[in-house]
Write a protein that holds these residues in place. Structure first.
Motif, short mmCIF file in Angstrom:
data_model
loop_
_atom_site.label_atom_id
_atom_site.label_comp_id
_atom_site.label_asym_id
_atom_site.label_seq_id
_atom_site.Cartn_x
_atom_site.Cartn_y
_atom_site.Cartn_z
N ILE A 175 -111.27 56.87 -3.97
CA ILE A 175 -112.68 56.74 -3.60
C ILE A 175 -113.16 58.13 -3.22
CG2 ILE A 175 -114.36 55.69 -2.03
CD1 ILE A 175 -112.25 53.44 -1.58
N ILE A 176 -114.09 58.65 -4.00
CA ILE A 176 -114.66 59.98 -3.72
C ILE A 176 -115.96 59.76 -2.94
CG2 ILE A 176 -115.59 62.10 -4.71
CD1 ILE A 176 -112.63 61.75 -5.27
N GLY A 177 -116.04 60.33 -1.76
CA GLY A 177 -117.23 60.17 -0.93
C GLY A 177 -117.04 59.06 0.08
N GLN A 178 -118.09 58.80 0.82
CA GLN A 178 -118.06 57.82 1.90
C GLN A 178 -117.81 56.43 1.36
OE1 GLN A 178 -121.44 57.84 4.68
NE2 GLN A 178 -121.49 55.63 4.39
N LEU A 179 -116.92 55.71 2.02
CA LEU A 179 -116.65 54.31 1.69
C LEU A 179 -117.92 53.49 1.91
CD1 LEU A 179 -114.39 52.27 0.99
CD2 LEU A 179 -113.90 52.13 3.43
N ALA A 180 -118.30 52.71 0.91
CA ALA A 180 -119.53 51.94 1.00
C ALA A 180 -119.36 50.65 1.79
CB ALA A 180 -120.06 51.61 -0.40
N SER A 181 -118.18 50.05 1.70
CA SER A 181 -117.92 48.82 2.46
C SER A 181 -116.42 48.63 2.61
CB SER A 181 -118.53 47.61 1.75
OG SER A 181 -117.76 47.26 0.62
N ALA A 182 -116.05 47.92 3.66
CA ALA A 182 -114.64 47.62 3.88
C ALA A 182 -114.09 46.77 2.74
CB ALA A 182 -114.46 46.92 5.22
N SER A 183 -114.93 45.91 2.16
CA SER A 183 -114.45 45.00 1.12
C SER A 183 -113.96 45.73 -0.13
CB SER A 183 -115.53 43.98 0.74
OG SER A 183 -116.65 44.63 0.17
N ILE A 184 -114.56 46.87 -0.45
CA ILE A 184 -114.09 47.64 -1.60
C ILE A 184 -112.66 48.12 -1.37
CG2 ILE A 184 -114.37 49.80 -2.89
CD1 ILE A 184 -117.37 49.50 -2.50
N LEU A 185 -112.43 48.74 -0.21
CA LEU A 185 -111.09 49.22 0.09
C LEU A 185 -110.10 48.07 0.22
CD1 LEU A 185 -109.14 51.51 0.69
CD2 LEU A 185 -109.90 51.44 3.09
N SER A 186 -110.52 46.98 0.83
CA SER A 186 -109.65 45.82 0.97
C SER A 186 -109.21 45.30 -0.40
CB SER A 186 -110.37 44.71 1.75
OG SER A 186 -109.53 43.59 1.88
N THR A 187 -110.12 45.26 -1.34
CA THR A 187 -109.79 44.79 -2.68
C THR A 187 -108.81 45.73 -3.37
OG1 THR A 187 -111.93 43.69 -2.87
CG2 THR A 187 -110.77 44.14 -4.92
N LEU A 188 -109.00 47.04 -3.21
CA LEU A 188 -108.08 48.00 -3.81
C LEU A 188 -106.68 47.87 -3.21
CD1 LEU A 188 -110.43 51.13 -3.88
CD2 LEU A 188 -109.74 49.73 -5.84
N VAL A 189 -106.60 47.67 -1.90
CA VAL A 189 -105.31 47.49 -1.26
C VAL A 189 -104.66 46.19 -1.74
CG1 VAL A 189 -104.17 47.07 0.96
CG2 VAL A 189 -105.90 48.87 0.77
N LYS A 190 -105.44 45.13 -1.83
CA LYS A 190 -104.93 43.84 -2.30
C LYS A 190 -104.39 43.96 -3.72
CE LYS A 190 -106.35 38.98 -2.55
NZ LYS A 190 -106.14 38.65 -3.94
N ASP A 191 -105.13 44.65 -4.59
CA ASP A 191 -104.67 44.84 -5.97
C ASP A 191 -103.32 45.57 -5.99
OD1 ASP A 191 -106.94 43.60 -6.91
OD2 ASP A 191 -107.93 45.43 -7.55
N ALA A 192 -103.19 46.62 -5.15
CA ALA A 192 -101.93 47.38 -5.11
C ALA A 192 -100.79 46.51 -4.58
CB ALA A 192 -102.09 48.63 -4.25
N LEU A 193 -101.09 45.69 -3.59
CA LEU A 193 -100.06 44.80 -3.03
C LEU A 193 -99.58 43.77 -4.04
CD1 LEU A 193 -101.24 43.96 0.60
CD2 LEU A 193 -99.02 44.89 -0.05
N GLU A 194 -100.48 43.33 -4.90
CA GLU A 194 -100.15 42.27 -5.86
C GLU A 194 -99.40 42.79 -7.08
OE1 GLU A 194 -103.91 40.39 -6.60
OE2 GLU A 194 -103.79 39.19 -4.75
N GLU A 195 -99.29 44.11 -7.21
CA GLU A 195 -98.54 44.65 -8.35
C GLU A 195 -97.05 44.31 -8.20
OE1 GLU A 195 -99.29 48.83 -8.53
OE2 GLU A 195 -101.34 48.56 -9.21
N PRO A 196 -96.38 44.01 -9.30
CA PRO A 196 -94.94 43.75 -9.19
C PRO A 196 -94.19 44.98 -8.68
CG PRO A 196 -95.67 43.79 -11.49
CD PRO A 196 -96.88 43.95 -10.65
N SER A 197 -93.19 44.76 -7.80
CA SER A 197 -92.45 45.92 -7.27
C SER A 197 -91.31 46.31 -8.16
CB SER A 197 -91.91 45.66 -5.89
OG SER A 197 -92.02 44.39 -5.43
#
Length: 197
Positions: A175-197
């Motif tokens: 994310i380049i620049g100020q985070l627009a909302s917590a939900s954007i970052l939360s979704t990115l973290v969730k996507d990374a968590l859901e990736e197979p290890s």
């Protein structure tokens, strides 16, 4: 991933957010006469497919509480890295959103680490106290080695910049620049968590 792209597309259509930049950029801006105190930038979110991610980021540094940290401390976990400094207006605005996502994912193999690019430890601690930030920050003022380690694998064009690293320590989202909302970052973290290890 489609959920993330929909949120990002909607935000990009309505928002152009500000980021802070280097003192040299601010000096150029001053000469131009705008005197805003920050460098405007386009808000951008980039998710990187696993096959296209570069090498793991290797770094080490010292936090504002004098603890040594390194990339090895976070392997096998998702790591959110936020580049910031105390006088950066957009950094102040996004601090509660970062903390919100940090609290949301505690206990789920997710860590947060700030990288302070300008301040001494006392200033960073004061910022954390004033803005209720509970995750640590590396103080990267003296030699900039932590920022350089990340810049070797991904563009860091503005402050703030927020990165999501996968379990291997590779940049999965930026994310380049100020985070627009917590939900954007939360979704990115969730996507990374859901990736197979």
């Amino acid at each position: 991933m489609n959920r993330t792209l929909a949120v990002v597309a909607a935000l990009l259509s309505v928002a152009v957010l500000a980021g802070c930049s280097s003192n040299e950029d601010l000096a150029d801006q001053y000469r131009e006469g705008s005197a805003k105190g920050y460098i405007s930038g386009d808000f951008r979110v980039v998710e990187i497919p696993p096959a296209d991610r570069g090498a793991p980021v290797v770094f080490e540094g010292v936090t504002e509480t004098a603890e040594r940290v390194s990339s090895d401390d976070y392997r096998g976990r998702i790591l959110v890295v936020n580049f910031w400094y105390a006088a950066c207006g957009p950094c102040i605005v996004e601090a509660p959103m970062l903390e919100e996502v940090w609290e949301e994912y505690q206990g789920q193999q997710v860590d947060f680490l700030g990288v302070n690019t300008y301040d001494q430890p006392a200033t960073a601690l004061s910022f954390a106290r004033d803005n209720n930030v509970t995750y640590p920050s590396v103080i990267d003022v003296t030699d900039g080695k932590v920022k350089l380690a990340f810049a070797q694998v991904t563009p860091i064009q503005a402050t703030p910049t927020t990165l999501v690293l996968d379990r291997e320590g590779r940049v999965a989202a930026r994310i380049i620049g100020q985070l627009a909302s917590a939900s954007i970052l939360s979704t990115l973290v969730k996507d990374a968590l859901e990736e197979p290890s």
